[in-house]
Write a protein that holds these residues in place. Structure first.
Motif, PDB file in Angstrom:
ATOM      1  N   VAL A   1     -11.439  -6.666  41.419  1.00  0.00           N
ATOM      2  CA  VAL A   1     -10.212  -6.739  40.607  1.00  0.00           C
ATOM      3  C   VAL A   1      -9.007  -6.239  41.409  1.00  0.00           C
ATOM      4  CG1 VAL A   1      -9.056  -5.860  38.554  1.00  0.00           C
ATOM      5  CG2 VAL A   1     -11.454  -6.552  38.434  1.00  0.00           C
ATOM      6  N   MET A   2      -9.139  -5.086  42.034  1.00  0.00           N
ATOM      7  CA  MET A   2      -8.015  -4.511  42.776  1.00  0.00           C
ATOM      8  C   MET A   2      -7.723  -5.314  44.042  1.00  0.00           C
ATOM      9  SD  MET A   2      -8.614  -0.394  42.429  1.00  0.00           S
ATOM     10  CE  MET A   2      -7.101  -0.094  43.338  1.00  0.00           C
TER      11      MET A   2
ATOM     12  N   ILE B   1      -8.216  -8.569  44.669  1.00  0.00           N
ATOM     13  CA  ILE B   1      -7.534  -9.825  44.343  1.00  0.00           C
ATOM     14  C   ILE B   1      -6.116  -9.562  43.865  1.00  0.00           C
ATOM     15  CG2 ILE B   1      -7.549 -11.772  42.742  1.00  0.00           C
ATOM     16  CD1 ILE B   1     -10.583 -11.769  42.896  1.00  0.00           C
ATOM     17  N   SER B   2      -5.950  -8.552  43.038  1.00  0.00           N
ATOM     18  CA  SER B   2      -4.614  -8.257  42.493  1.00  0.00           C
ATOM     19  C   SER B   2      -3.634  -7.860  43.592  1.00  0.00           C
ATOM     20  CB  SER B   2      -4.714  -7.136  41.455  1.00  0.00           C
ATOM     21  OG  SER B   2      -5.574  -7.497  40.400  1.00  0.00           O
ATOM     22  N   PHE B   3      -4.015  -6.903  44.421  1.00  0.00           N
ATOM     23  CA  PHE B   3      -3.120  -6.444  45.479  1.00  0.00           C
ATOM     24  C   PHE B   3      -2.979  -7.481  46.592  1.00  0.00           C
ATOM     25  CE2 PHE B   3      -4.028  -2.274  43.591  1.00  0.00           C
ATOM     26  CZ  PHE B   3      -2.747  -1.744  43.548  1.00  0.00           C
TER      27      PHE B   3
ATOM     28  N   LEU C   1      -2.918 -10.792  46.141  1.00  0.00           N
ATOM     29  CA  LEU C   1      -1.919 -11.744  45.641  1.00  0.00           C
ATOM     30  C   LEU C   1      -0.525 -11.132  45.663  1.00  0.00           C
ATOM     31  CD1 LEU C   1      -3.837 -13.307  42.608  1.00  0.00           C
ATOM     32  CD2 LEU C   1      -3.045 -14.523  44.641  1.00  0.00           C
ATOM     33  N   PHE C   2      -0.435  -9.877  45.251  1.00  0.00           N
ATOM     34  CA  PHE C   2       0.856  -9.196  45.266  1.00  0.00           C
ATOM     35  C   PHE C   2       1.441  -9.171  46.675  1.00  0.00           C
ATOM     36  CE2 PHE C   2       3.109  -5.195  46.066  1.00  0.00           C
ATOM     37  CZ  PHE C   2       4.145  -5.279  45.146  1.00  0.00           C
TER      38      PHE C   2
ATOM     39  N   THR D   1      -8.019 -12.087  50.302  1.00  0.00           N
ATOM     40  CA  THR D   1      -7.172 -12.690  49.259  1.00  0.00           C
ATOM     41  C   THR D   1      -5.769 -12.948  49.788  1.00  0.00           C
ATOM     42  OG1 THR D   1      -8.435 -11.528  47.543  1.00  0.00           O
ATOM     43  CG2 THR D   1      -6.273 -12.407  46.929  1.00  0.00           C
TER      44      THR D   1
ATOM     45  N   SER E   1      -4.360 -16.712  50.188  1.00  0.00           N
ATOM     46  CA  SER E   1      -3.227 -17.033  49.314  1.00  0.00           C
ATOM     47  C   SER E   1      -2.021 -17.510  50.119  1.00  0.00           C
ATOM     48  CB  SER E   1      -2.846 -15.814  48.472  1.00  0.00           C
ATOM     49  OG  SER E   1      -3.920 -15.415  47.651  1.00  0.00           O
TER      50      SER E   1
ATOM     51  N   PHE F   1       3.080 -14.674  37.424  1.00  0.00           N
ATOM     52  CA  PHE F   1       1.677 -14.646  37.027  1.00  0.00           C
ATOM     53  C   PHE F   1       1.096 -16.055  36.926  1.00  0.00           C
ATOM     54  CE2 PHE F   1       3.155 -10.521  35.454  1.00  0.00           C
ATOM     55  CZ  PHE F   1       2.159  -9.687  35.951  1.00  0.00           C
TER      56      PHE F   1
ATOM     57  N   ALA G   1       0.683 -17.324  40.450  1.00  0.00           N
ATOM     58  CA  ALA G   1      -0.449 -16.636  41.071  1.00  0.00           C
ATOM     59  C   ALA G   1      -1.772 -17.203  40.573  1.00  0.00           C
ATOM     60  CB  ALA G   1      -0.369 -15.144  40.771  1.00  0.00           C
ATOM     61  N   ARG G   2      -1.816 -17.585  39.312  1.00  0.00           N
ATOM     62  CA  ARG G   2      -3.051 -18.164  38.778  1.00  0.00           C
ATOM     63  C   ARG G   2      -3.374 -19.485  39.454  1.00  0.00           C
ATOM     64  NH1 ARG G   2      -3.002 -19.745  32.582  1.00  0.00           N
ATOM     65  NH2 ARG G   2      -1.654 -21.374  33.484  1.00  0.00           N
TER      66      ARG G   2
END
Length: 319
Positions: free
Chosen positions: A97-98, A100-102, A104-105, A203, A207, A227, A230-231
């Motif tokens: 979770v972290m 992929i989130s970071f 993408l960010f 990621t 990306s 968002f 990003a999806r």
């Protein structure tokens, strides 16, 4: 599996020496003691006969008895695997979770300060050896509490914190929380650090390949928010990320848990593998090797299934 059997079968048995020394101390006949040891482990049978017998047994669910634990191999593996899963599952979930989130960010803010910071953290996490991080964290915790000396920590100890993990893992029926409590906190931190760094870097890299694609420009032109964009990016990058994720998970199973469980003295699957090799426990060595091979096979199968779910074109091309 055949290679594992051959390595054990065609190399000298280091247990013969201790058996001979023990017999000598007791005043027994050394030759007879060694012979009895070999007979008990069927080592006097021809190698081909032993191999065929093992293949038949393993195919029918009879994995034999462990020489070092005295338990059926499947029972020993099941009892050890629950401790490994106890810290492995939350580590994988948090890191995925972290990461992929970071990732993408970071990709959406390429060349910014935050992007450089996230990238630096990722490379730092990749560069820190697991055994070093585990040793430092464990030593610091032990020194702070002054309860037990490094490096041995019995599972029954409530050394680390008084926080009761039953609040988080109350749904897990096979762990005795009175003996574990917060013991798995540090292993989760160590394993999450290694997995998070890889997931974050993968990621971000994947990306960035889609950031200048036409569908991203069209989505932004239509007023899509970060968002939603990003999806779309994540959906296109999902297949290569999935491949990297499963490959890394297998390497973690084989290498990462060996280090973590050795440092923290966790009686998990990694410790069982080390014990099997140290005791030259043929049934147990082949059993843990079988588990690793099985996980690899199942992982590849699930990867192929996930490909068709994430991108139906993969299934149509295969057909």
């Amino acid at each position: 599996m055949t290679a594992a059997f051959a390595v054990i079968a065609f190399t000298n048995d280091p247990n013969v020496g201790p058996v001979a020394r023990a017999a000598a101390k007791r005043g027994q006949n050394i030759t007879q003691a060694v012979e009895a040891y070999r007979v008990a482990r069927n080592l006097n049978d021809p190698v081909l006969q032993r191999y065929v017998k093992w293949m038949v047994n393993i195919s029918t669910g009879d994995w034999g008895l462990s020489y070092s634990t005295g338990q059926p191999v499947l029972t020993a593996i099941r009892n050890s695997m629950k401790y490994t899963l106890f810290y492995l599952v939350p580590s994988v979930a948090i890191a995925t979770v972290m990461g992929i989130s970071f990732g993408l960010f970071s990709a959406f803010r390429q060349h910014s300060f935050s992007d450089r910071l996230v990238t630096a953290v990722a490379y730092l996490g990749l560069g820190i050896p697991n055994f070093w991080l585990a040793t430092v964290l464990f030593s610091a915790t032990v020194m702070e509490h002054q309860t037990i000396q490094f490096p041995k920590l019995p599972l029954e100890s409530s050394l680390l914190w008084s926080f009761d993990f039953t609040l988080l893992y109350g749904f897990v029926p096979w762990i005795d929380f009175n003996t574990t409590q917060a013991f798995f906190t540090l292993p989760i931190i160590v394993l999450t650090t290694a997995l998070l760094a890889g997931q974050l870097r993968y990621t971000r890299s994947e990306s960035l390949e889609y950031m200048d694609m036409e569908f991203v420009k069209i989505a932004r032109a239509k007023g899509a928010g970060p968002f939603r964009v990003a999806r779309h990016v994540l959906r296109n990058a999902a297949i290569p990320l999935l491949s990297l994720f499963l490959t890394e998970m297998l390497s973690v199973l084989v290498l990462g848990i060996l280090v973590i469980e050795e440092v923290f003295n966790i009686p998990g699957f990694g410790s069982l593998m080390l014990r099997a090799v140290g005791a030259r426990d043929m049934p147990l060595i082949l059993g843990v090797t079988m588990v690793v091979a099985f996980i690899g096979i199942v992982g590849n199968f699930l990867q192929d299934v996930a490909y068709t779910v994430l991108d139906p074109r993969v299934g149509s091309e295969t057909d």
